[in-house]
Design a protein around this motif. Sequence first.
Motif, short mmCIF file in Angstrom:
data_model
loop_
_atom_site.label_atom_id
_atom_site.label_comp_id
_atom_site.label_asym_id
_atom_site.label_seq_id
_atom_site.Cartn_x
_atom_site.Cartn_y
_atom_site.Cartn_z
N LEU A 177 0.83 -1.21 0.00
CA LEU A 177 0.00 0.00 0.00
C LEU A 177 0.86 1.27 0.00
N LEU A 178 1.92 1.27 0.81
CA LEU A 178 2.80 2.44 0.85
C LEU A 178 3.57 2.61 -0.46
N LEU A 179 4.00 1.51 -1.03
CA LEU A 179 4.70 1.55 -2.30
C LEU A 179 3.79 2.10 -3.40
N SER A 180 2.55 1.65 -3.42
CA SER A 180 1.62 2.15 -4.44
C SER A 180 1.27 3.61 -4.20
N ALA A 181 1.16 4.03 -2.94
CA ALA A 181 0.89 5.45 -2.65
C ALA A 181 2.06 6.32 -3.10
N GLY A 182 3.28 5.83 -2.90
CA GLY A 182 4.45 6.58 -3.35
C GLY A 182 4.54 6.68 -4.86
N ILE A 183 4.19 5.61 -5.54
CA ILE A 183 4.25 5.62 -7.00
C ILE A 183 3.12 6.46 -7.59
N ILE A 188 -3.73 10.36 3.52
CA ILE A 188 -2.90 11.55 3.42
C ILE A 188 -3.41 12.53 2.37
N GLY A 189 -3.86 12.05 1.23
CA GLY A 189 -4.26 12.93 0.13
C GLY A 189 -3.14 13.02 -0.89
N VAL A 190 -3.03 14.17 -1.56
CA VAL A 190 -2.00 14.37 -2.58
C VAL A 190 -0.64 14.47 -1.90
N ILE A 191 0.37 13.84 -2.50
CA ILE A 191 1.69 13.74 -1.89
C ILE A 191 2.72 14.35 -2.82
N GLY A 192 3.65 15.15 -2.26
CA GLY A 192 4.74 15.74 -3.03
C GLY A 192 5.87 14.75 -3.25
N TRP A 193 6.82 15.13 -4.11
CA TRP A 193 7.90 14.21 -4.49
C TRP A 193 8.79 13.75 -3.34
N PRO A 194 9.24 14.64 -2.44
CA PRO A 194 10.10 14.13 -1.35
C PRO A 194 9.39 13.08 -0.48
N ILE A 235 7.70 1.00 9.42
CA ILE A 235 6.48 1.42 10.12
C ILE A 235 6.68 2.75 10.83
N VAL A 236 7.80 2.92 11.49
CA VAL A 236 8.07 4.18 12.21
C VAL A 236 8.13 5.36 11.23
N ILE A 237 8.84 5.20 10.14
CA ILE A 237 8.95 6.29 9.16
C ILE A 237 7.58 6.59 8.55
N ALA A 238 6.81 5.57 8.23
CA ALA A 238 5.48 5.78 7.64
C ALA A 238 4.55 6.48 8.63
N LEU A 239 4.60 6.12 9.90
CA LEU A 239 3.76 6.79 10.89
C LEU A 239 4.14 8.25 11.06
N VAL A 240 5.43 8.53 11.08
CA VAL A 240 5.88 9.92 11.20
C VAL A 240 5.42 10.74 10.00
N ILE A 241 5.57 10.19 8.80
CA ILE A 241 5.12 10.89 7.59
C ILE A 241 3.62 11.15 7.64
N THR A 242 2.85 10.13 7.99
CA THR A 242 1.40 10.27 8.03
C THR A 242 0.96 11.30 9.05
N LEU A 243 1.53 11.25 10.24
CA LEU A 243 1.15 12.21 11.28
C LEU A 243 1.54 13.63 10.91
N LEU A 244 2.72 13.81 10.34
CA LEU A 244 3.14 15.16 9.95
C LEU A 244 2.27 15.72 8.84
N ARG A 298 -0.86 14.83 8.05
CA ARG A 298 -2.23 15.06 8.54
C ARG A 298 -2.30 16.30 9.40
N SER A 299 -1.30 16.54 10.26
CA SER A 299 -1.32 17.75 11.08
C SER A 299 -1.10 18.99 10.23
#
Length: 75
Positions: A10-16, A23-29, A53-62, A64-65
């Motif tokens: 799921l994360l790989l497909s969201a990145g691609i 999250i919604g629309v995601i930028g390149w970094p 998992i830790v990196i994905a949670l941090v990205i998602t929380l940042l 969303r906030s």
Amino acid sequence: ATCSAILGTLLLSAGIEGYGFIIGVIGWPTRILLIICGLLLIVPELITSLIGIVIALVITLLLRSKRKFDIRQPQ
């Protein structure tokens, strides 16, 4: 191992795709980081899964906030 592989896919497909379900629309970094997280979760080892998992949670929380504070007030 199966749950982390599904989450990794799921994360790989969201990145691609550039769009995450929560999250919604995601930028390149962020897309690059999500692709890395997805690959880490697909590898069947505990340490890589935990890092992913830790990196994905941090990205998602940042993200969303950030979206909560980006709501513009009507003038």
